[in-house]
Scaffold this active site. Structure first.
Site, PDB file in Angstrom:
ATOM      1  N   LYS A  75      51.762  45.449  98.622  1.00 32.63           N
ATOM      2  CA  LYS A  75      50.981  45.952  99.815  1.00 32.63           C
ATOM      3  C   LYS A  75      49.698  46.438  99.242  1.00 32.63           C
ATOM      4  O   LYS A  75      49.306  46.714 100.308  1.00 32.63           O
ATOM      5  CB  LYS A  75      51.316  47.004  99.254  1.00 32.63           C
ATOM      6  CG  LYS A  75      53.354  47.678  99.315  1.00 32.63           C
ATOM      7  CD  LYS A  75      54.377  47.439 100.970  1.00 32.63           C
ATOM      8  CE  LYS A  75      55.414  48.071 100.693  1.00 32.63           C
ATOM      9  NZ  LYS A  75      55.634  48.327 102.066  1.00 32.63           N
ATOM     10  N   GLU A  80      54.122  51.927 111.687  1.00 27.52           N
ATOM     11  CA  GLU A  80      54.291  52.817 110.775  1.00 27.52           C
ATOM     12  C   GLU A  80      53.379  54.018 111.643  1.00 27.52           C
ATOM     13  O   GLU A  80      51.990  53.761 112.195  1.00 27.52           O
ATOM     14  CB  GLU A  80      53.950  53.014 109.262  1.00 27.52           C
ATOM     15  CG  GLU A  80      54.402  51.987 108.200  1.00 27.52           C
ATOM     16  CD  GLU A  80      54.417  52.492 107.077  1.00 27.52           C
ATOM     17  OE1 GLU A  80      53.628  53.599 106.559  1.00 27.52           O
ATOM     18  OE2 GLU A  80      55.298  51.888 105.987  1.00 27.52           O
ATOM     19  N   THR A  86      46.194  47.092 103.748  1.00 29.33           N
ATOM     20  CA  THR A  86      46.833  48.224 104.929  1.00 29.33           C
ATOM     21  C   THR A  86      45.817  48.140 105.897  1.00 29.33           C
ATOM     22  O   THR A  86      44.463  48.978 105.692  1.00 29.33           O
ATOM     23  CB  THR A  86      47.121  49.551 104.099  1.00 29.33           C
ATOM     24  OG1 THR A  86      48.542  49.408 103.239  1.00 29.33           O
ATOM     25  CG2 THR A  86      47.932  51.028 104.917  1.00 29.33           C
ATOM     26  N   ARG A 109      57.130  40.315 101.208  1.00 26.01           N
ATOM     27  CA  ARG A 109      59.105  40.931 100.807  1.00 26.01           C
ATOM     28  C   ARG A 109      59.064  40.185  99.472  1.00 26.01           C
ATOM     29  O   ARG A 109      59.697  40.167  98.783  1.00 26.01           O
ATOM     30  CB  ARG A 109      59.356  39.872 101.775  1.00 26.01           C
ATOM     31  CG  ARG A 109      59.290  40.842 103.432  1.00 26.01           C
ATOM     32  CD  ARG A 109      59.055  42.356 103.029  1.00 26.01           C
ATOM     33  NE  ARG A 109      58.556  43.160 103.976  1.00 26.01           N
ATOM     34  CZ  ARG A 109      58.666  44.363 104.167  1.00 26.01           C
ATOM     35  NH1 ARG A 109      59.610  45.237 103.280  1.00 26.01           N
ATOM     36  NH2 ARG A 109      58.584  45.264 105.511  1.00 26.01           N
ATOM     37  N   GLU A 161      54.730  46.793 108.821  1.00 25.92           N
ATOM     38  CA  GLU A 161      55.392  47.407 108.827  1.00 25.92           C
ATOM     39  C   GLU A 161      54.296  48.381 110.076  1.00 25.92           C
ATOM     40  O   GLU A 161      53.690  48.575 109.189  1.00 25.92           O
ATOM     41  CB  GLU A 161      55.681  47.848 107.032  1.00 25.92           C
ATOM     42  CG  GLU A 161      56.987  47.494 106.129  1.00 25.92           C
ATOM     43  CD  GLU A 161      57.002  48.103 105.002  1.00 25.92           C
ATOM     44  OE1 GLU A 161      56.360  49.466 105.024  1.00 25.92           O
ATOM     45  OE2 GLU A 161      57.893  48.137 104.647  1.00 25.92           O
ATOM     46  N   GLN A 179      57.497  41.311  96.744  1.00 23.96           N
ATOM     47  CA  GLN A 179      57.962  42.965  96.336  1.00 23.96           C
ATOM     48  C   GLN A 179      59.648  42.489  95.510  1.00 23.96           C
ATOM     49  O   GLN A 179      59.402  43.528  94.821  1.00 23.96           O
ATOM     50  CB  GLN A 179      57.857  43.144  97.724  1.00 23.96           C
ATOM     51  CG  GLN A 179      58.388  45.010  97.833  1.00 23.96           C
ATOM     52  CD  GLN A 179      58.303  45.743  99.038  1.00 23.96           C
ATOM     53  OE1 GLN A 179      58.375  44.926 100.174  1.00 23.96           O
ATOM     54  NE2 GLN A 179      59.091  46.582  99.221  1.00 23.96           N
ATOM     55  N   GLU A 222      63.376  43.634 109.232  1.00 26.25           N
ATOM     56  CA  GLU A 222      64.830  43.350 110.065  1.00 26.25           C
ATOM     57  C   GLU A 222      64.478  42.670 110.859  1.00 26.25           C
ATOM     58  O   GLU A 222      65.750  42.457 111.647  1.00 26.25           O
ATOM     59  CB  GLU A 222      64.411  44.877 110.467  1.00 26.25           C
ATOM     60  CG  GLU A 222      64.565  46.064 108.941  1.00 26.25           C
ATOM     61  CD  GLU A 222      63.916  47.435 109.871  1.00 26.25           C
ATOM     62  OE1 GLU A 222      64.314  47.967 109.853  1.00 26.25           O
ATOM     63  OE2 GLU A 222      62.617  47.459 109.396  1.00 26.25           O
ATOM     64  N   ASP A 266      52.792  56.586 100.849  1.00 30.28           N
ATOM     65  CA  ASP A 266      53.620  56.013 101.803  1.00 30.28           C
ATOM     66  C   ASP A 266      55.049  55.912 101.681  1.00 30.28           C
ATOM     67  O   ASP A 266      55.235  56.149 100.585  1.00 30.28           O
ATOM     68  CB  ASP A 266      53.080  53.981 101.608  1.00 30.28           C
ATOM     69  CG  ASP A 266      54.032  53.682 102.550  1.00 30.28           C
ATOM     70  OD1 ASP A 266      54.076  54.321 104.173  1.00 30.28           O
ATOM     71  OD2 ASP A 266      54.128  52.643 102.781  1.00 30.28           O
ATOM     72  N   ASP A 310      51.595  48.275 107.517  1.00 27.61           N
ATOM     73  CA  ASP A 310      51.092  48.090 106.116  1.00 27.61           C
ATOM     74  C   ASP A 310      51.670  46.882 105.621  1.00 27.61           C
ATOM     75  O   ASP A 310      52.764  46.796 105.570  1.00 27.61           O
ATOM     76  CB  ASP A 310      52.458  49.181 105.563  1.00 27.61           C
ATOM     77  CG  ASP A 310      52.271  49.629 103.767  1.00 27.61           C
ATOM     78  OD1 ASP A 310      51.319  48.978 103.523  1.00 27.61           O
ATOM     79  OD2 ASP A 310      53.450  50.562 103.694  1.00 27.61           O
ATOM     80  N   HIS A 327      65.439  52.313 108.992  1.00 32.75           N
ATOM     81  CA  HIS A 327      64.623  51.095 108.226  1.00 32.75           C
ATOM     82  C   HIS A 327      65.401  51.334 107.083  1.00 32.75           C
ATOM     83  O   HIS A 327      65.424  50.300 105.986  1.00 32.75           O
ATOM     84  CB  HIS A 327      63.006  51.794 108.151  1.00 32.75           C
ATOM     85  CG  HIS A 327      62.713  50.750 107.355  1.00 32.75           C
ATOM     86  ND1 HIS A 327      62.399  49.446 107.496  1.00 32.75           N
ATOM     87  CD2 HIS A 327      62.043  51.267 105.988  1.00 32.75           C
ATOM     88  CE1 HIS A 327      61.788  49.492 106.022  1.00 32.75           C
ATOM     89  NE2 HIS A 327      61.682  49.615 105.384  1.00 32.75           N
TER      90      HIS A 327
END
Lengths: 408, 408
Positions: B251, B199, B255, B235, B197, B238, B357, B124, B231, B131
């Site tokens: 993660k 992607e 996915t 948070r 996420e 993480q 975000e 990834d 993905d 971002h």
């Protein structure tokens, strides 16, 4: 799953009392001449061809043993692991069957070993407190040696499964972006700080669906066996790339593992308590009963000279804790998943499992026979050797051998 | 490899002028009733059963198409990719063959899609400047938004291949260790900051041995096609785990990817120049000729409301650069290797591809119909939809759908 604990002696010449007596019996995938590769167990300086023996005696096991990877045997489950092991012990100790079984005995020198299993996912941990402390001191001399999370969880990351190779495979020096602190911008070229990491690896032999957890108590039914691991590392590439998402190209060019997978049953006598997790209590999902470490000795040999003897018993996190952590978020397991301990380093200087530590970041070259080294040079050959206490004496876990070729 | 660029019209009702006209033809692995899964291409609201068609018309392709994964077709190489695509176009545009071919046309509503390929390794990336800048500002408000390496190399890490699931698979909220900055020690429990996420993913259809490099110019012969990717990211897990080795359990629980793999040929008309890499020149191995970006629009829908529209054309690093970087150290490629772009975020607030975000670190809840969100709640359903300019009009790349279930 109990070890057969054989009380009889093998009839294989030279095997009794060796590192590969009947209390050991590690598995490999072996090929001879033009015959298809299949599974064998090592006994002394021979390999018992389990594929051929199964065809003759246990046809129901042919799909597990006359195949070029351990995945099918592993997927059959822990009861079958114990049955196959007991059967191999029986064949190798019943002297009345010597003539019959000898036909399936191959001299070790005549076989080529393949990668022993098809690797699903590969996770590499960072489970040695001495290693993590050394690395912290080298890279952050003014900060705390251990980061705040280190004693709360086994820190780990996913590595590249596709570049795992079997012992003996030569390794090309990786190229990539490197930037020394004194340079303004990165340059491209061969790594100038190529290193080893002496580790131990754990092979998962069980599938677990998404959304479940595997507890520390399920270790013996989940992990099939143990390999040696050399997690080759390009320190200059790593230093430039690893913030904030971790190591990538610094590691992904090659990881070498031993041809032999030692079953957990053979390592029961090597169980020892962890050094201790008293100052920072672990969360309940990481709690364990009984001794969960392993008293495995590693020898790091460079060009024929032993340069370090890292002791696995000094590792902070146990393999069962690494397994429980791996799945605590609901991640699935597949047969062939593989996780490694991270560099094994003990408290003493000559117990460090990486050149980064042995040369203290490249500042203190160390002696290798008549030569000196900081990092690996082209043509260098590294051999990692692993032994442990077994049921009768010491057992061998095989070796991880690799020679450095120039950048291709 | 050239796109067939069909000048004729499909005879499939309702397909001409739709997002899935004959200039598109994405691949999936489809199952119906008790029949074994096989490969199909989407045309309008139908699927052409390529497995059945190959059995009848092109038996030499049966091992590539009447199988439950794209890996065999991919391994056959780029010439075969073009031949199979041209053949599908022919079957779907030659009105004289309608009666014959209609027998292999399945209503989309009647098929179940499986994971379209067996994933080898998963990498990834972090290729969106917007971002990476947003994340830098949120997590390091007093530091530089972008880290020093970011414009020199496409930063990436290995993810967990075994927990990649096909669109529609529900996702259990992961549990794990979380520690808020205000807490003294971590606690164990369900993630409180579960995120998406948005992607794009790239599927490698070629094997390359260890020690070689794949240049940016080899992209079209190496990458078979493109998928959507969500993905999922915890948070809080993480933030606590990711120093120094990168994200892992945050993660690795799941996915999601689209069921449909869009061949690069269908995306030729979507090629656009990158926004620019002028202020920091790239090293020669990352240099490219011609437009290497893609003008793919993404729509992020939460519980039926579109909350963001990230534009793929705003990505800093191209997929060919990510591929060249992945192998520059000599890492091998396997058929089924998969790499993703990282979160796609554009310069505007409503173009951000993560809730992190959109809610600016959870501090600014955003409207979702009559509700508000910072992170995902149990029961939330996220759909990512992808479209691009095609040879005749817009084409669809399918969707990535996932519903959040409570921690199991």
């Amino acid at each position: 799953m109990t070890d057969p604990q054989p009380t009889t002696t093998t009839w294989v010449d030279g095997a009794a009392g060796s590192l590969y007596d009947v209390d050991n019996l590690p598995y490999a995938v072996v090929a001879t001449g033009d015959e298809p590769a299949r599974i064998g167990v090592r006994i002394g300086e021979h390999v018992l061809d389990l594929g051929a023996a199964a065809r003759a005696l246990r046809p129901e096991w042919t799909p597990l043993l006359a195949v070029p990877r351990l995945n099918e045997l592993m997927a059959a489950g822990a009861t079958t692991w114990a049955e196959v092991r007991a059967w191999a012990v029986e064949l190798l100790t019943d002297a009345t069957r010597r003539d019959e079984v000898e036909a399936w005995l191959l001299p070790l020198a005549d076989v080529t070993c393949r990668l022993p299993f098809e690797v699903a996912d590969y996770v590499d941990y960072y489970a040695s407190e001495h290693h993590a402390t050394n690395v912290g001191r080298i890279f952050r001399p003014d900060g705390a040696a251990l980061l705040p999370n280190w004693k709360h969880l086994p820190v780990g990351y996913h590595g590249r499964a596709g570049s795992i190779v079997v012992s003996g495979t030569p390794v090309h020096r990786p190229a990539g972006q490197r930037k020394a602190p004194t340079e303004d911008a990165p340059t491209y070229g061969p790594s100038r700080r190529l290193d080893i990491e002496a580790e131990l690896g754990f092979v998962v032999g069980r599938s677990v669906p998404l959304g479940q957890r595997v507890g520390t108590g399920e270790f013996a039914e989940t992990v099939f066996g143990v390999t040696g691991v050399n997690d080759w590392s390009a320190r200059d590439i790593q230093a430039w790339e690893y913030v904030p998402l971790g190591p990538n190209l610094a590691k992904s060019f090659a990881t070498s593992i031993s041809a032999w997978v030692t079953p957990l049953a053979a390592l029961e006598p090597a169980r020892v308590p962890l050094p201790g997790q008293d100052d920072v209590p672990v969360l309940p999902y990481l709690a364990e009963d009984g001794p969960s470490g392993y008293d495995i000795e590693v020898e790091v040999e460079l060009n024929g000279t032993v340069v370090a003897r890292p002791p696995y018993r000094s590792m902070y996190w146990s393999p069962a804790q690494m397994l429980a952590h791996l799945t605590v978020n609901g991640a699935s397991l597949r047969v062939g998943d593989f996780y490694a301990s991270g560099t094994i380093s003990g408290p003493e200087k000559d117990q460090r499992g990486s050149f980064l530590e042995l040369s203290w970041g490249g500042q203190e070259p160390f002696a290798v026979g008549d030569a000196e080294r900081t990092f690996l040079e082209d043509g260098d050959e590294v051999v990692l050797r692993y032994t442990a206490p077994g049921a009768r004496g010491r057992i061998g876990l095989g070796e991880v051998r690799g020679k450095i070729l120039p950048t291709s």
